[in-house]
Design an enzyme around this catalytic site. Structure first.
Site, PDB file in Angstrom:
ATOM      1  N   CYS A  97       0.830  -1.213   0.000  1.00  0.00           N
ATOM      2  CA  CYS A  97       0.000   0.000   0.000  1.00  0.00           C
ATOM      3  C   CYS A  97       0.863   1.262   0.000  1.00  0.00           C
ATOM      4  O   CYS A  97       0.353   2.368  -0.156  1.00  0.00           O
ATOM      5  CB  CYS A  97      -0.959   0.008   1.185  1.00  0.00           C
ATOM      6  SG  CYS A  97      -0.194   0.369   2.776  1.00  0.00           S
ATOM      7  N   HIS A 133      -0.239  11.323  16.054  1.00  0.00           N
ATOM      8  CA  HIS A 133      -0.928  10.657  14.937  1.00  0.00           C
ATOM      9  C   HIS A 133       0.023   9.648  14.289  1.00  0.00           C
ATOM     10  O   HIS A 133       1.152   9.984  13.918  1.00  0.00           O
ATOM     11  CB  HIS A 133      -1.364  11.695  13.902  1.00  0.00           C
ATOM     12  CG  HIS A 133      -1.912  11.118  12.641  1.00  0.00           C
ATOM     13  ND1 HIS A 133      -3.193  10.603  12.551  1.00  0.00           N
ATOM     14  CD2 HIS A 133      -1.350  10.963  11.421  1.00  0.00           C
ATOM     15  CE1 HIS A 133      -3.391  10.158  11.319  1.00  0.00           C
ATOM     16  NE2 HIS A 133      -2.294  10.367  10.610  1.00  0.00           N
ATOM     17  N   HIS A 136      -3.780   5.067  10.077  1.00  0.00           N
ATOM     18  CA  HIS A 136      -5.164   4.574  10.150  1.00  0.00           C
ATOM     19  C   HIS A 136      -5.159   3.053  10.197  1.00  0.00           C
ATOM     20  O   HIS A 136      -4.174   2.419   9.816  1.00  0.00           O
ATOM     21  CB  HIS A 136      -5.975   5.065   8.942  1.00  0.00           C
ATOM     22  CG  HIS A 136      -6.193   6.545   8.956  1.00  0.00           C
ATOM     23  ND1 HIS A 136      -5.281   7.429   8.401  1.00  0.00           N
ATOM     24  CD2 HIS A 136      -7.187   7.311   9.489  1.00  0.00           C
ATOM     25  CE1 HIS A 136      -5.721   8.672   8.590  1.00  0.00           C
ATOM     26  NE2 HIS A 136      -6.863   8.630   9.238  1.00  0.00           N
ATOM     27  N   ASP A 140      -8.475  -4.729   5.849  1.00  0.00           N
ATOM     28  CA  ASP A 140      -8.011  -5.544   4.717  1.00  0.00           C
ATOM     29  C   ASP A 140      -6.641  -6.161   4.990  1.00  0.00           C
ATOM     30  O   ASP A 140      -5.853  -6.396   4.090  1.00  0.00           O
ATOM     31  CB  ASP A 140      -7.983  -4.707   3.428  1.00  0.00           C
ATOM     32  CG  ASP A 140      -7.110  -3.459   3.566  1.00  0.00           C
ATOM     33  OD1 ASP A 140      -6.405  -3.324   4.592  1.00  0.00           O
ATOM     34  OD2 ASP A 140      -7.128  -2.621   2.650  1.00  0.00           O
ATOM     35  N   ARG A 149      -5.092  -4.105   9.117  1.00  0.00           N
ATOM     36  CA  ARG A 149      -3.910  -3.440   8.577  1.00  0.00           C
ATOM     37  C   ARG A 149      -3.728  -2.112   9.309  1.00  0.00           C
ATOM     38  O   ARG A 149      -4.494  -1.184   9.109  1.00  0.00           O
ATOM     39  CB  ARG A 149      -4.048  -3.206   7.071  1.00  0.00           C
ATOM     40  CG  ARG A 149      -2.924  -2.329   6.481  1.00  0.00           C
ATOM     41  CD  ARG A 149      -2.902  -2.349   4.954  1.00  0.00           C
ATOM     42  NE  ARG A 149      -4.151  -1.881   4.379  1.00  0.00           N
ATOM     43  CZ  ARG A 149      -4.359  -0.634   3.908  1.00  0.00           C
ATOM     44  NH1 ARG A 149      -3.383   0.264   3.941  1.00  0.00           N
ATOM     45  NH2 ARG A 149      -5.528  -0.291   3.405  1.00  0.00           N
ATOM     46  N   CYS A 151      -1.922   0.890   9.171  1.00  0.00           N
ATOM     47  CA  CYS A 151      -1.198   1.602   8.124  1.00  0.00           C
ATOM     48  C   CYS A 151      -0.562   2.837   8.766  1.00  0.00           C
ATOM     49  O   CYS A 151      -1.259   3.757   9.180  1.00  0.00           O
ATOM     50  CB  CYS A 151      -2.206   1.987   7.041  1.00  0.00           C
ATOM     51  SG  CYS A 151      -1.468   2.814   5.651  1.00  0.00           S
TER      52      CYS A 151
END
Ligand SMILES: [Zn+2]
Length: 164
Positions: A97, A133, A136, A140, A149, A151
């Site tokens: 990704c 932060h 996310h 998937d 996941r 990410c």
């Protein structure tokens, strides 16, 4: 003429004061109470501009650009802001990704909250220790493990290699 002008100023100053008195109380969310709670000005001093942008302003690394996207050494990925351990390398996998992806986080290290920005409904992940932060979480991930996941922006992470 001059005194009338001063009276006018006093009148407006009085109005301004009365509106200040009706100012609403603190509305800041108490949902998350990070253990490290620095003012943003302090983060800005200790983080690099890119780290500040990602961790504190909820920015996103350009896909495929981060230092840890294609990084597969044994060790622990820590928060680049506060140093808290977040992910074990055993949970890292190649998701294609463009960002470092993990199928799980270290227990209690990451908190989630809904994110409705950019006309999307996503779940944001943050460092539980400092509220930085990270990225996310999506559904998937690898089905053979958690199906999740995580990410994560490389900029949000620092890596500590394990000895063996
Ligand atoms: Zn942190």
């Amino acid at each position: 003429m001059k005194s009338a002008f001063i009276l006018l100023i006093l009148f407006f100053a009085g109005c301004a004061n009365s509106t200040h008195n009706t100012k609403a109380g603190k509305t800041k969310s108490n949902l998350m109470k990070p253990k490290v709670n620095k003012p943003e000005e302090e983060w800005e001093k200790i983080l690099t501009p890119q780290q500040f942008y990602i961790l504190r302003k909820k920015g996103t690394d350009l896909p495929g650009t981060g230092a840890y996207t294609y990084h597969f050494e044994q060790g622990v990925y820590k928060c680049a802001g506060c140093g808290a351990s977040l992910f074990y390398s055993d949970n890292k996998y190649e998701s294609h990704c463009g960002w470092p992806s993990f199928d799980n986080a270290i227990e209690g290290a990451v908190v989630m909250q809904p994110d409705y920005s950019h006309n999307m409904i996503r779940t944001e992940i943050l460092c539980a220790n400092c509220g930085g932060h990270l990225g996310h979480i999506f559904d998937d991930g690898p089905v053979e493990t958690t199906g999740k996941r995580y990410c994560v922006n490389s900029t949000s992470l620092s890596f500590e290699k394990s000895d063996e």
